[in-house]
Design an enzyme around this catalytic site. Sequence first.
Site, PDB file in Angstrom:
ATOM      1  N   ASP A   1      17.763  47.591 -34.067  1.00 34.69           N
ATOM      2  CA  ASP A   1      18.224  48.854 -33.479  1.00 34.69           C
ATOM      3  C   ASP A   1      17.161  49.459 -32.559  1.00 34.69           C
ATOM      4  O   ASP A   1      15.966  49.278 -32.777  1.00 34.69           O
ATOM      5  CB  ASP A   1      18.579  49.835 -34.613  1.00 34.69           C
ATOM      6  CG  ASP A   1      19.450  50.977 -34.130  1.00 34.69           C
ATOM      7  OD1 ASP A   1      20.016  50.889 -33.022  1.00 34.69           O
ATOM      8  OD2 ASP A   1      19.564  51.975 -34.866  1.00 34.69           O
TER       9      ASP A   1
ATOM     10  N   ASN B   1      30.785  48.776 -32.683  1.00 39.86           N
ATOM     11  CA  ASN B   1      30.164  48.826 -31.353  1.00 39.86           C
ATOM     12  C   ASN B   1      31.169  48.707 -30.210  1.00 39.86           C
ATOM     13  O   ASN B   1      30.831  48.968 -29.048  1.00 39.86           O
ATOM     14  CB  ASN B   1      29.068  47.758 -31.210  1.00 39.86           C
ATOM     15  CG  ASN B   1      27.788  48.075 -31.965  1.00 39.86           C
ATOM     16  OD1 ASN B   1      27.095  47.182 -32.448  1.00 39.86           O
ATOM     17  ND2 ASN B   1      27.443  49.357 -32.080  1.00 39.86           N
TER      18      ASN B   1
HETATM   19  C1  IPE Z   1      23.927  48.972 -35.883  1.00 40.54           C
HETATM   20  O1  IPE Z   1      23.344  49.795 -34.940  1.00 40.54           O
HETATM   21  C2  IPE Z   1      24.497  47.754 -35.224  1.00 40.54           C
HETATM   22  C3  IPE Z   1      23.533  46.811 -34.669  1.00 40.54           C
HETATM   23  C4  IPE Z   1      22.230  46.931 -34.687  1.00 40.54           C
HETATM   24  C5  IPE Z   1      24.091  45.646 -34.058  1.00 40.54           C
HETATM   25  P1  IPE Z   1      24.105  51.022 -34.283  1.00 40.54           P
HETATM   26  O2  IPE Z   1      23.161  51.602 -33.314  1.00 40.54           O
HETATM   27  O3  IPE Z   1      25.431  50.591 -33.766  1.00 40.54           O
HETATM   28  O4  IPE Z   1      24.340  51.983 -35.529  1.00 40.54           O
HETATM   29  P2  IPE Z   1      24.574  53.542 -35.594  1.00 40.54           P
HETATM   30  O5  IPE Z   1      25.728  53.851 -34.689  1.00 40.54           O
HETATM   31  O6  IPE Z   1      23.321  54.204 -35.118  1.00 40.54           O
HETATM   32  O7  IPE Z   1      24.836  53.823 -37.033  1.00 40.54           O
HETATM   33  C1  IPE Z   2      20.846  48.021 -31.016  1.00 42.29           C
HETATM   34  O1  IPE Z   2      20.362  48.949 -30.107  1.00 42.29           O
HETATM   35  C2  IPE Z   2      21.717  46.974 -30.380  1.00 42.29           C
HETATM   36  C3  IPE Z   2      23.150  47.133 -30.658  1.00 42.29           C
HETATM   37  C4  IPE Z   2      23.685  48.017 -31.438  1.00 42.29           C
HETATM   38  C5  IPE Z   2      24.037  46.204 -30.012  1.00 42.29           C
HETATM   39  P1  IPE Z   2      21.199  50.238 -29.710  1.00 42.29           P
HETATM   40  O2  IPE Z   2      21.985  49.942 -28.481  1.00 42.29           O
HETATM   41  O3  IPE Z   2      21.980  50.755 -30.846  1.00 42.29           O
HETATM   42  O4  IPE Z   2      20.012  51.231 -29.351  1.00 42.29           O
HETATM   43  P2  IPE Z   2      19.975  52.794 -29.617  1.00 42.29           P
HETATM   44  O5  IPE Z   2      20.216  53.003 -31.075  1.00 42.29           O
HETATM   45  O6  IPE Z   2      21.044  53.410 -28.761  1.00 42.29           O
HETATM   46  O7  IPE Z   2      18.596  53.191 -29.202  1.00 42.29           O
HETATM   47 MG    MG Z   3      21.562  52.084 -32.312  1.00 46.49          MG
END
Ligand code: IPE
Ligand code: IPE
Ligand code: MG
Length: 260
Positions: A33, A81
């Site tokens: 993340d 997502n």
């Molecule tokens: C969880 O991260 C999914 C992945 C890392 C692939 P998100 O960024 O989607 O989770 P939330 O929305 O902060 O809970």
């Molecule tokens: C994790 O990074 C990757 C996926 C969830 C696909 P994020 O895209 O969630 O990054 P933040 O949480 O917005 O910084």
């Molecule tokens: Mg995230």
Amino acid sequence: MTERYGAAGLAAAQPGPSRGAAALPRHVAIIMDGNGRWAEARGLPRLEGHRRGVEALRATLRAARDIGIEIVTVYSFSSENWSRPATEVSGLMGLLKRFIRNDLAELHEAGVRVRIAGDRDSLSRDIRSLLVEAEALTAGNRGQTLIVAFNYGSRQEIAEAARTLAMEVAAGTRDPASITPEAISARLSTAGIPDPDLVIRTSGEMRLSNFLLWQSAYAELVFQPVLWPDYGREALLEALAEYARRERRFGGVAAVVAGA
Ligand code: IPE
Ligand code: IPE
Ligand code: MG
């Protein structure tokens, strides 16, 4: 004597209370993340953060192989997502394709067995065939197992397992009394894989976001502030050091000094 939680030690079917400075988790699961925040902090598009995230993944997987982690699961796209802007979703799909095309040979060469967890039905046909190709090519490998959780949601996975078992009961081929935790585990995408010992989440968020909820019942959780694109060997070693300091009890009592 301190019980050693090495890769072989943890293979014991019945985990018991244990601690040990030499503890190495057999299965590490990572919620990667912070890509978006990494990019935003630099005034870059979010997709650039995801691109750098793939590089961090590559470095982390190499380090995990060097260290001797037997199983690595990475959360790369959640069922939720899809709610992101269409351009980000299609960018992430493109990165998955590129990752498999560019990295499959190296993974195969290194003896890695690749498995995919998640719902494939809503993925495009070219992605589905790449996933099949990655699994088929590496199926016979006996080195590390890499599970890529893509379009994965833990609740959906558990519901699917429940549905399959319910259909067997309805068809008269299963006794409801046989629906045990083991029977459910055997219907999940991680069937046959030991539960994660360590779940890591980067970016400082302290939640599981629908990742391996069933399988992580007794996992140690380590939350690291580092944003995923900055992850690599050093951060992984820190998480492993934190894991080694933990005492796993599995509902038992602390491993006591003899005579206490
Ligand atoms: C969880 O991260 C999914 C992945 C890392 C692939 P998100 O960024 O989607 O989770 P939330 O929305 O902060 O809970
Ligand atoms: C994790 O990074 C990757 C996926 C969830 C696909 P994020 O895209 O969630 O990054 P933040 O949480 O917005 O910084
Ligand atoms: Mg995230």
